[in-house]
Scaffold this active site. Sequence first.
Site, PDB file in Angstrom:
ATOM      1  CG  PHE A 114      33.365  40.697  36.520  1.00  0.00           C
ATOM      2  CD1 PHE A 114      34.730  40.936  36.548  1.00  0.00           C
ATOM      3  CD2 PHE A 114      32.701  40.486  37.715  1.00  0.00           C
ATOM      4  CE1 PHE A 114      35.417  40.966  37.757  1.00  0.00           C
ATOM      5  CE2 PHE A 114      33.391  40.514  38.930  1.00  0.00           C
ATOM      6  CZ  PHE A 114      34.752  40.757  38.938  1.00  0.00           C
ATOM      7  CG  ASP A 185      28.395  45.575  34.557  1.00  0.00           C
ATOM      8  OD1 ASP A 185      28.984  46.642  34.803  1.00  0.00           O
ATOM      9  OD2 ASP A 185      28.383  44.608  35.339  1.00  0.00           O
ATOM     10  CE1 TYR A 210      35.072  47.940  42.711  1.00  0.00           C
ATOM     11  CE2 TYR A 210      32.902  48.209  43.679  1.00  0.00           C
ATOM     12  CZ  TYR A 210      33.819  47.445  42.974  1.00  0.00           C
ATOM     13  OH  TYR A 210      33.457  46.189  42.543  1.00  0.00           O
ATOM     14  CE  LYS A 211      35.461  47.216  39.009  1.00  0.00           C
ATOM     15  NZ  LYS A 211      34.527  46.290  38.354  1.00  0.00           N
ATOM     16  NE  ARG A 357      42.480  44.367  35.226  1.00  0.00           N
ATOM     17  CZ  ARG A 357      41.303  44.517  35.861  1.00  0.00           C
ATOM     18  NH1 ARG A 357      40.180  44.416  35.192  1.00  0.00           N
ATOM     19  NH2 ARG A 357      41.249  44.748  37.154  1.00  0.00           N
TER      20      ARG A 357
HETATM   21  C1  LIG Z   1      34.075  45.099  39.141  1.00  0.00           C
HETATM   22  C2  LIG Z   1      32.939  44.375  38.524  1.00  0.00           C
HETATM   23  C3  LIG Z   1      31.955  43.766  39.325  1.00  0.00           C
HETATM   24  C4  LIG Z   1      32.084  43.750  40.822  1.00  0.00           C
HETATM   25  O1  LIG Z   1      30.876  43.628  41.446  1.00  0.00           O
HETATM   26  P1  LIG Z   1      30.729  43.945  43.006  1.00  0.00           P
HETATM   27  O2  LIG Z   1      29.413  43.410  43.355  1.00  0.00           O
HETATM   28  O3  LIG Z   1      30.849  45.434  43.147  1.00  0.00           O
HETATM   29  O4  LIG Z   1      31.845  43.264  43.723  1.00  0.00           O
HETATM   30  C5  LIG Z   1      30.872  43.169  38.688  1.00  0.00           C
HETATM   31  N1  LIG Z   1      30.769  43.164  37.332  1.00  0.00           N
HETATM   32  C6  LIG Z   1      31.718  43.726  36.544  1.00  0.00           C
HETATM   33  C7  LIG Z   1      31.557  43.701  35.067  1.00  0.00           C
HETATM   34  C8  LIG Z   1      32.824  44.329  37.122  1.00  0.00           C
HETATM   35  O5  LIG Z   1      33.771  44.863  36.353  1.00  0.00           O
END
Ligand SMILES: *Cc1c(COP(=O)(O)O)cnc(C)c1O
Length: 398
Positions: A114, A185, A210-211, A357
């Site tokens: 990400f 992560d 939140y996911k 997705r």
């Molecule tokens: C959703 C996601 C994020 C989002 O980070 P926030 O700081 O909560 O906005 C970061 N890394 C990954 C791999 C994600 O899937």
Amino acid sequence: MTTDFTQTRAQFDLPDGLIYLDGNSLGPLPRAAAQRVDRTIREEWGKMLITGWNKAGWMDLPTRIGDRIARLIGAQPGHVVLGDTLSIKVYQALASAVDMAPTRRVILSDTGNFPSDLYMAEGLCRTLGNGYELRTVAPEDVADAIDDTVAVLLLTEVDYRTGRRHDLPALTEKAHAHGALAVWDLAHSAGATDVKVAEGGADFAVGCTYKYLNSGPGGPAFIYVAPRHAATTRPALSGWLGHEAPFAFDLDYRPGAGIERMRVGTPPVLQLAALDAALDIWDTVDIADLRARSLELTDAFIAGVEARCPSLTLATPREHAQRGSQVSFRHPEGYAIMQALVARGVIGDFRAPDVIRFGFTPLFIGLDEVEGAVATLAEIMATDAWDRPEYKTRAKVT
Ligand SMILES: *Cc1c(COP(=O)(O)O)cnc(C)c1O
């Protein structure tokens, strides 16, 4: 425990007629969360005011809830804490890990990670200076790229775009064999797969609530530190609530005991209240059942779409061991196709340049929803219903 997924489904407030395949991006509202937040606002904040920090136990929420999340990621209680956003937690874990391999300068990640994780790593390298670099390779080349120059391996277990799952234990073992640390992560694996951070040997792990965990928009992230590092990790974000004695107001920083030192500032009490309520549902879920159900749902979706939508190309691995809990397909008109689906009440999302997705979340998605989504997608593809100007205008959040 045998998980009753009809029971878990009943705990969510989902609009009628909607097929919500985006719980991998924002989990839906648990019925109990609205009541719980309301109670926290009126009874705790409203009536207790500042005394709520002690009387309502607000100050202990980050570690108490951390223990509830620990079970879901295969961690020991006492080694997970909540707070901040995931991007911040990535930075925090990475900074601590890099500090533990002081003779090395390379952070190794992959191009499927990400972007925020990569941006945070770049930012850390810039701040550290002194020759630190972020090295990225293709996801399938990660294992071969681990060598004795690597300080830290930074990977997201399940790829946000394709749903491909890395082998956490094997890559961690290889990193350790080369004297590197592994930071994982779990944004798309906590609450989605049978994550095993302790058994897999992860040094640090971070993730979203939140996911798949359904804490609501902006819910705080979590961080795990392996017990073997808990007493020695040096926090880069040395905020007052990670201090050994925050209310002594000492001028010098001394890290708190164990995982407490990964706290930074004031906890988001309202979001934590929502998360606490969401975790009541998780208490009834066996993770092995969740994984089995998730694979059943993603298998069924892949088979259905491939049988009926030949112009879509599967981007998600077929092999179970390499799959998270989402299915992605590629199509040059992916954005418009997703908008047509959303207009028909099937909610997934789009990730540039061409990926549609679909997240499969067994807590509230079953085979009926899979069938419904396949039928709607097949109808859109067969009739080119996506080919309308209003489906091609991009919104800010895709
Ligand atoms: C959703 C996601 C994020 C989002 O980070 P926030 O700081 O909560 O906005 C970061 N890394 C990954 C791999 C994600 O899937």
